[in-house]
Each structure stands twice: as C-alpha cells, then as structure tokens.
Design a protein around this motif. Structure first.
Motif, mmCIF file in Angstrom:
data_model
loop_
_atom_site.group_PDB
_atom_site.id
_atom_site.type_symbol
_atom_site.label_atom_id
_atom_site.label_comp_id
_atom_site.label_asym_id
_atom_site.label_seq_id
_atom_site.Cartn_x
_atom_site.Cartn_y
_atom_site.Cartn_z
ATOM 1 N N GLY A 72 0.810 -1.208 0.000
ATOM 2 C CA GLY A 72 0.000 0.000 0.000
ATOM 3 C C GLY A 72 0.843 1.257 0.000
ATOM 4 N N TYR A 73 0.200 2.384 -0.310
ATOM 5 C CA TYR A 73 0.891 3.661 -0.441
ATOM 6 C C TYR A 73 1.396 4.181 0.901
ATOM 7 C CZ TYR A 73 -1.033 3.853 -5.153
ATOM 8 O OH TYR A 73 -1.350 3.575 -6.453
ATOM 9 N N GLY A 74 0.772 3.747 1.986
ATOM 10 C CA GLY A 74 1.162 4.270 3.286
ATOM 11 C C GLY A 74 2.028 3.336 4.099
ATOM 12 N N TYR A 75 2.477 2.204 3.513
ATOM 13 C CA TYR A 75 3.238 1.223 4.285
ATOM 14 C C TYR A 75 4.647 1.743 4.570
ATOM 15 C CZ TYR A 75 5.870 -2.940 5.459
ATOM 16 O OH TYR A 75 6.677 -3.847 6.084
ATOM 17 N N ALA A 76 5.099 1.571 5.798
ATOM 18 C CA ALA A 76 6.465 1.920 6.182
ATOM 19 C C ALA A 76 6.977 0.839 7.121
ATOM 20 C CB ALA A 76 6.508 3.279 6.873
ATOM 21 N N ASN A 77 8.251 0.537 7.022
ATOM 22 C CA ASN A 77 8.833 -0.512 7.851
ATOM 23 C C ASN A 77 10.052 0.029 8.583
ATOM 24 O OD1 ASN A 77 9.137 -3.057 8.956
ATOM 25 N ND2 ASN A 77 10.366 -3.828 7.263
ATOM 26 N N TRP A 78 9.883 1.194 9.192
ATOM 27 C CA TRP A 78 10.969 1.781 9.963
ATOM 28 C C TRP A 78 11.226 0.938 11.203
ATOM 29 C CZ3 TRP A 78 8.646 7.373 9.882
ATOM 30 C CH2 TRP A 78 8.762 7.886 8.587
ATOM 31 N N LYS A 79 12.472 0.593 11.438
ATOM 32 C CA LYS A 79 12.807 -0.180 12.628
ATOM 33 C C LYS A 79 12.811 0.700 13.866
ATOM 34 C CE LYS A 79 15.432 -3.713 10.167
ATOM 35 N NZ LYS A 79 16.722 -4.427 10.038
ATOM 36 N N GLU A 80 13.160 1.977 13.695
ATOM 37 C CA GLU A 80 13.132 2.919 14.807
ATOM 38 C C GLU A 80 11.766 3.580 14.866
ATOM 39 O OE1 GLU A 80 15.563 3.260 16.906
ATOM 40 O OE2 GLU A 80 17.026 2.029 15.831
#
Length: 530
Positions: A113-121
């Motif tokens: 999706g357009y809003g997916y983020a996988n920031w570890k912090e």
C-alpha cells in the motif's frame, strides 16, 4: 492419523489465543483430521496475534486448526507464570517471539500500500541524547506543492497580458526544521525555508532570493511539569485563537484560516514576531501571555499608502509594543506542550474538547488624517472566542470528527480593510485577493469527518472530507463577505504524506463596497512532512 507439520507448529503457537471458528464437516478420508477455519489478526504495535479483528489489528489470512498438542512452555521471568513483558500466560494472544519465522515472513510480504512503512526505529529523524529519549535533537521537513486553476479577479494581468483565469504550479511552503529538548528544561526550535513560490516569484528581480528563518526561539521550563514555561525569539506564540499559532502540517483544511493571522506580514514576518512569552498548563487551563516588538509597516516591502482621512491604515510613524494572550479550557484530553504551535487535527488519536479565548492589542497601531503631520492615531484591539472538537467516533473503524467554530471581533481603527488571498498570487496584478481583514465582526467554522480505515484497503490511508466558511460583516463593506471551501484529504500516511483537493468560492467587491460577483479556485496539493 497423519498431521501436516506446518499446521501442528502453528497450532502450538495459538494455545494462548481464544479461537472463534465455524466447524467444517469431518472429512471422510481416514488420514485427514477434523479441521477448523480461523482468521488471524496481528496487532501492529504489540505484534501479538488474535483471532478477532480490533483496533490496530491487521488480517494475516485464513488458517486451519488441527487437534491441539501440548506446546512448549513459554519462558517466564518469575515463578508465577508472568512472561518477560509483564503479561500473564494466555492474556491477549501469542507473542511474536513464539510465532514461527515462516509466519512472520509471510506477514511481512503481505504488507503493502501507499502508506506502508517498515521503519525499525520509532522515529528515524530523532536522535536521542539520553536512554529514554526525553532529551533529543530532531530534524523535520515540510513541502507543499500546489497545482491550481484560478478564476482571477477582474482586471488581472500576467506579464502584461489580460487574463480571466490562470493555471500554475507552485510551492506553498518548503521548510526545514531543527528542534531539540537539550535538558529536562531547555528546548529550542528553528525553521528555515520559503513560502509562495511560483513562476512570478522574485525579490528585486531575482527569483533565487526567497528563503529566510521563519522561527528561531528557545524555552526554559520553570517548573517540573508544564505549569510555567518562559520563551523568546522569533516565534509564533500569538494570542487571538488556536489558528493564530497553527501547526500548518497538521491542519485539516488545505490551508490555514488566515483570518486568524490578523496582522500577517503587516506587523510580523509570516505571522512571527520578536517576542518574549510565558505559557503553561495548570490543570485543565492552557494559557499564554506574549509581549511582542512588532515590525513597522515601513519594512513590509510594500509601496507607501497615502494617508486617508476616513480609512485607517497601519501608521508609518511611532512604535508601540504589542501584547497578546490566549486561554484554553480542556474538558477531555490535554494537548501537547512541546512548543507554542497548536495541532490542526489529531486524526482520532486524542479526544479533545476545548473552549478558548484570546486577544491582541497595540496602542497607536493605525492612523487616519488629511496629512501625516496631522494624523489621528487609533489603537488596534482584536479578540475572539471559539470551541474546538477533535475526537474518535469509532475506534475499531478508526473514524473521527473534527470541528471548530469561532467568533472574531476585529477593531483596527475606522473602516480598516485589507485585501488578501490564500497562497501565492497567480497574476502580476489583480489575482485572487478578497476582503480578508477589516474592522468589524467575523465568523469562521470548519468541520470534517475521517472515514473508515478499511475503505481504501490495506495500508492505503484514509479519506477525510471537510467544509469551511468565513462570514464577515466589515464596516467598510455594504454586503456580507462570505467565502466557502470544500475538499477532501487523502491521508496516505497521516499528515506525513497527504493529497488534498480543495474548491474555494470567494466574492468580488467593487471599490464602493458592494458585492458584484464570485470567483472559484481549484487546488490539488501534495504534502510531505516529517
């Protein structure tokens, strides 16, 4: 009977999760166990797995359950059966560490999706100065791009050519922010960038001279909590209303209601002033008092106006300090006290209901007269009262409502009236201005509704339609001045990535103060902010 190894492994992980399933008919095959079908959901914050949907939970998929076998005991931190994170066995689902790696990987692949983020912090743009992150330095950025079609005011020209409408691309705001909590009591904030840049923009015939410091201030917390905070510098710690000190990246409407920025670019620099202030939160009361050294109209970059015997203008002689105040009573949640900026909308993350009031006053701010030598000076007195609501409606669907209604009494002196437009002017002369500021009475209101998160599916964000209006009765106009805006936000990733479509209908007045027509503006804005 034979068992599928992968399903046996998964069933062992689900011992702590309550199962609600519809039983299938037993298979007639002798080597196949009776099975159940179950939908599983993972909590995006705690990473626990559940058998029911809920707030913050994302569907993993459908799984079969086979007859249960004893699972390996979960490691505990004590003899009473409490796991290391403090949750009892069987409470709230299965921990991610107890889920097979294959399930975790399949879950990661299903994200999109357009809003997916996988920031570890939690915040990759924040650099902690102590272990708990209460002291930090943080970097931020804001960029708002406009694509606009504008029906221009009568008599508008673009580079010497008469026009009835204009299509342009512009940068409404481009800002870099550096802020930090250096100690438990010391905070600083700086903001550098530019506003309103399009194909006509220039400074002394040079299109490259646009950027400047918007903010540069520091604060010292005088108490252990937020009861008393003293600050100073170039700052937007204004009175009058919450939209006089707005967090522009979090507003619900496409642009801020500039009616609340009553002295914008007359006695201030894009609504900032050189000020000292005291602010704080005592119980449900949020307050601030500000003393400002206003900029004179002489340095606003405007051609001198000829003094009028009947219509007040900002005075070009004399200099007086400006005093401001703002008071807000919180009925539900309290709002953040990080800095003087006020949030536009919390998108259902808080339950806010406030009543507010504020003022701005400056002695001898404007003048009238036949000549400057014989000028009569007038005090500027502005005040407002308002109510603000921003709260979740359905926490499972993540819907929310945001609304504001405010009354503004604005006395700049007799018959003061100023034309202004939202955003950069699309024309060399004329353009998109309307009577925005004046001596008289104004109402401003806005309302919006955050639609369900699953409407667009996956991580594609949420939609939030809105409507706003300005209605003013200015002494110098014979007709009511009404401006209407309607639009919709596509909150791709909250306010961090946001697309807004806005339609504005504004009035056209002649020099005698009578309304003669209306014009429209259509803007598509894309915002990136962090």
């Amino acid at each position: 009977m034979k068992y599928k190894p992968s399903l046996v492994l998964l069933s062992g992980c689900l011992l702590a999760a309550p199962l609600y399933a519809e039983e299938k008919p037993a298979s007639s095959e002798p080597d196949t166990a009776a099975s159940y079908v179950i939908d599983l959901y993972v909590d995006t914050k705690t990473k626990q797995i559940y058998a029911e949907p809920g707030e913050g939970r994302v569907r993993m998929g459908s799984f079969e359950k086979v007859p249960e076998k004893p699972a390996k005991p979960v490691a505990t931190s004590s003899q009473d059966g409490v796991v290391a994170d403090g949750k009892a066995k069987g409470e709230g689902g299965v921990l991610v560490r107890d889920v097979p790696k294959s399930v975790e990987k399949s879950q990661e692949k299903s994200q999109g999706g357009y809003g997916y983020a996988n920031w570890k912090e939690k915040d990759p743009f924040k650099f902690n100065l102590n272990p708990d992150g209460s002291q930090y330095i943080k970097f931020g950025f804001l960029n708002q791009v406009w694509a606009r079609y504008e029906q221009t005011n009568p008599g508008s020209t673009v580079l010497g050519e008469s026009v009835d409408d204009v299509t342009d691309i512009s940068l409404r705001r481009t800002r870099f922010v550096l802020q930090g909590q250096l100690t438990d009591r010391v905070y600083f904030y700086t903001q550098y960038g530019m506003n309103n840049f399009n194909f006509l923009s220039q400074n002394a015939d040079n299109r490259k001279l646009q950027s400047f410091f918007h903010d540069a201030f520091g604060e010292l917390r005088l108490t252990q909590g937020h009861q008393m905070i003293v600050g100073g510098g170039l700052v937007m710690a204004n009175g009058l209303s919450r939209f006089s000190s707005p967090s522009v990246s979090t507003i619900m409407t496409m642009d801020v209601p500039l009616v609340a920025q009553a002295t914008a670019d007359r006695t201030d620099q894009f609504n900032r002033k050189l000020s000292v202030y005291l602010r704080g939160q005592i119980g449900p009361l949020n307050y601030r008092f500000t003393a400002s050294d206003p900029f004179p109209i002489n340095t606003a970059g405007l051609p001198p106006e000829i003094i009028s015997p009947v219509n007040a203008q900002f005075a070009r002689t004399g200099h007086r300090k400006q005093y401001q105040g703002f008071f807000m009573w919180n009925f539900w949640d309290k709002e953040p006290m990080t800095n003087p900026y006020m949030q536009g909308t919390y998108l259902g993350k808080k339950s806010i209901l406030n009543l507010e009031g504020g003022f701005i006053t400056q002695k001898n701010a404007t003048w009238t007269g036949l000549t400057e030598a014989a000028a009569q000076f007038h005090d500027m007195n502005l005040w407002s009262v308002a109510a603000y609501l921003d709260a979740p409606v359905d926490k499972v669907k993540e819907t929310a409502i945001s609304a504001y209604i405010g009354y503004f009494n604005t006395d700049y002196g007799p018959n003061y009236l100023r034309m202004n437009g939202n955003g950069v002017n699309p024309a060399s002369t004329g353009g998109n201005a309307f009577p925005m500021f004046g001596t008289g009475n104004q109402w401003y209101g806005q309302i919006g509704y955050l639609l369900p998160k699953d409407l667009l599916g996956g991580n594609n964000g949420q939609l939030m339609p809105y409507f706003s209006f300005i209605s003013a009765d200015f002494d110098r106009l014979h007709d009511q001045m009404n401006v209407f805006n309607g639009g919709i936000n596509w909150l791709i990733k909250g306010h961090n990535s946001k697309l807004t479509f806005d339609i504005q209908n504004r009035p056209i007045f002649n020099s005698a103060g009578y309304k003669i027509s209306n014009r429209n503006q259509f803007v598509l804005q894309y915002q990136i902010a962090f």
